[in-house]
Design a protein around this motif. Structure first.
Motif, short mmCIF file in Angstrom:
data_model
loop_
_atom_site.label_atom_id
_atom_site.label_comp_id
_atom_site.label_asym_id
_atom_site.label_seq_id
_atom_site.Cartn_x
_atom_site.Cartn_y
_atom_site.Cartn_z
N SER A 1 -6.04 -1.03 -3.53
CA SER A 1 -5.57 -0.01 -2.58
C SER A 1 -5.64 1.35 -3.24
CB SER A 1 -4.13 -0.30 -2.15
OG SER A 1 -3.27 -0.25 -3.26
N PRO B 1 2.66 3.39 -5.23
CA PRO B 1 1.58 4.07 -5.97
C PRO B 1 0.83 3.11 -6.88
CG PRO B 1 3.69 4.56 -6.96
CD PRO B 1 3.99 3.77 -5.73
N TRP C 1 -4.36 5.29 -4.16
CA TRP C 1 -3.09 5.95 -4.45
C TRP C 1 -2.53 6.55 -3.17
CZ3 TRP C 1 -0.36 6.10 -8.99
CH2 TRP C 1 -1.01 5.60 -10.12
N VAL C 2 -1.23 6.50 -3.05
CA VAL C 2 -0.59 6.99 -1.83
C VAL C 2 -0.63 8.52 -1.79
CG1 VAL C 2 0.96 5.04 -1.61
CG2 VAL C 2 1.68 7.01 -2.93
N ASN C 3 -0.42 9.07 -0.60
CA ASN C 3 -0.37 10.52 -0.42
C ASN C 3 1.04 11.01 -0.72
OD1 ASN C 3 -0.56 13.17 0.32
ND2 ASN C 3 -0.79 12.77 2.52
N TRP D 1 0.82 -1.21 0.00
CA TRP D 1 0.00 0.00 0.00
C TRP D 1 0.86 1.27 0.00
CZ3 TRP D 1 -4.91 -0.54 3.56
CH2 TRP D 1 -5.74 -1.53 3.03
N ALA D 2 2.11 1.13 0.37
CA ALA D 2 3.02 2.28 0.35
C ALA D 2 3.48 2.61 -1.07
CB ALA D 2 4.24 2.02 1.22
N SER E 1 3.22 13.14 1.71
CA SER E 1 3.73 12.58 2.96
C SER E 1 5.21 12.20 2.82
CB SER E 1 2.94 11.34 3.36
OG SER E 1 3.58 10.68 4.43
N VAL F 1 6.04 8.50 2.45
CA VAL F 1 6.03 7.94 1.09
C VAL F 1 7.35 8.26 0.39
CG1 VAL F 1 4.91 8.04 -1.17
CG2 VAL F 1 3.53 8.02 0.92
#
Length: 465
Positions: free
Chosen positions: A151, A144, A153-155, A141-142, A158, A161
């Motif tokens: 899952s 993209p 898309w990651v932030n 999940w970490a 942050s 990430v």
């Protein structure tokens, strides 16, 4: 008539070695049976690794509630150890890439071990990323990944990430740099192999190396290109790790000095760990003619310089906290020095600021036992630095009712022990099955540094006459 002899530097290869001597001395560690010392060391590291693996598995099975964390101190040993291991991994890239670009010949005997140390240290750091997630099976999940993979898309705002991308890039480039540097030496072992199995495996990984002029030319180009790519990583990786803290609003973390301060600290701790490993390797594998006092002294000089930079950063932090006029910021730093964790703060200051200053003395810089002890002291201090930054900034919240203390459990300690077991098990396997010194690069600098060749001896005699 007296003549003044002014050598440019101490010899980087001693003992009057020839090219064949270099090949024999380095390859015999790979080709021979494991020594009794190696078996004992590997056995101990394996036991440590198995015990640590049990603690890590128990942590994953039960959840991170088995750690000593609480609502106030949400980060503690996990992130402390993560940042510590990433820092240790910095020296390998610096020695390999930056010193290569600056044509520093003293790197040739130590770069192979430093590069291997980098890879193993980054793997140890990655284990803490997975551990503190709590659900390692969701680690993807970490990345993209689109929603079709289940899952979001990651932030990308942050810094956690950014860590994933920085560490994975660093590991990939370091692994490639290390492996490509091994290819000529793997070919030498392939050519000396006496069994079919050894000939096949070393032949497979030597990628058909022939040693022709064209092959060497491409090898040199590749080394320079990878060094150019790797050099920005030395600055970027720990800069991004520091942003985990610097982009927050917590007093003690919210400071713009963190990126250069973390990079200097990473090089500081990384060189200390390389020093520790090299001094052990030098004795165990009888490599005193290749890892010389000159190498040890140059490493200690780098430790002194980076330790002084770290000391200035500590003082700057206090000045900025006072100059800001923010009472919470001032309290965070006063609390570090005089609060419940004062012992950790002063351990950090003693190990990181005071102990490296002993290296201003040449007698201490060239003393092997003192260098070994101080290299361990430095890494103890750098661990306490990360602990002080993380725990003491969190354990005093804005509300006194939220104040809390952190104490590690056996599983906090066990997960840390796992990383040591993993690191040393991998390093011992590397030292047994791969050449710990870069034979090709050592041979390249021998003529320039050794006065034991016949033509050099004749020239020296004529000069004396």
């Amino acid at each position: 008539m007296s003549h003044v002899v002014s050598p440019i530097r101490e010899k980087l290869v001693t003992g009057g070695k020839s090219y064949s001597d270099v090949t024999h001395d380095i390859c015999k560690q790979v080709e021979g049976e494991p020594t009794k010392e190696w078996k004992w060391a590997f056995g101990i590291s394996s036991i440590v690794f198995i015990y640590g693996a049990y603690c890590l598995f128990y942590t994953w099975w039960q959840g991170i509630g088995v750690w000593g964390l609480n609502k106030t101190v949400g980060w503690a040993w996990d992130i402390t150890n993560f940042v510590w291991w990433v820092g240790i991994g910095h020296a390998g890239t610096l020695i390999s890439a930056v010193l290569l670009l600056f044509r520093q010949k003293w790197r040739t005997s130590i770069n192979r071990s430093a590069e291997a140390m980098t890879i193993f240290a980054v793997l140890c750091a990655a284990s803490f990323i997975l551990a503190h997630m709590g659900r390692p099976w969701l680690a993807h999940w970490a990345l993209p990944l689109p929603n079709a993979f289940g899952s979001l898309w990651v932030n990308f705002n942050s810094p956690l990430v950014w860590d994933v991308f920085a560490i994975s890039t660093y590991l990939s480039v370091s692994l490639l740099f290390w492996y490509m540097g091994l290819v000529p030496d793997l070919a030498s072992i392939r050519d000396r192999a006496t069994t079919k199995g050894r000939k096949f495996w070393y032949g497979l990984f030597s990628l058909g190396w022939t040693g022709s002029s064209k092959t060497w030319a491409r090898y040199e180009y590749m080394s320079l290109i990878l060094a150019g790519i790797s050099t920005p990583l030395v600055l970027s990786v720990h800069t991004i790790v520091s942003m985990d803290f610097a982009t927050s609003v917590i007093p003690g973390w919210h400071t713009t000095i963190f990126p250069p301060y973390f990079v200097a600290g990473a090089i500081f701790s990384g060189f200390a760990m390389v020093q520790t490993l090299l001094l052990i390797t030098r004795v165990v594998f009888k490599l005193e003619d290749y890892i010389t006092i000159e190498h040890i002294e140059m490493m200690n000089i780098v430790i002194t310089v980076t330790g002084s930079v770290v000391g200035i950063a500590y003082l700057t932090e206090f000045f900025i906290a006072w100059y800001s006029g923010v009472e919470y910021e001032s309290y965070a730093f006063i609390n570090r020095a005089t609060g419940p964790y004062w012992w950790a703060y002063w351990m950090m200051m003693t190990c990181n600021v005071i102990s490296p200053q002993l290296f201003w003395s040449k007698a201490i810089r060239t003393n092997l036992m003192v260098s070994f002890i101080l290299s361990i002291v430095v890494n103890v201090g750098m661990w306490f630095e990360r602990f002080v930054i993380i725990v003491t900034s969190l354990h005093r919240d804005y509300l006194p009712s939220s104040w809390a203390m952190f104490s590690p459990t056996m599983y906090d300690i066990g997960d840390y022990i796992f990383s040591f077991g993993l690191f040393f098990t991998l390093f011992f396997l590397f030292a047994k099955y791969l050449p710990v010194v870069n034979m090709a690069e050592v041979k390249a600098v021998m003529k320039g540094v050794s006065s034991n060749f016949p033509e050099k001896k004749k020239a020296t005699k004529k000069t004396e006459e």
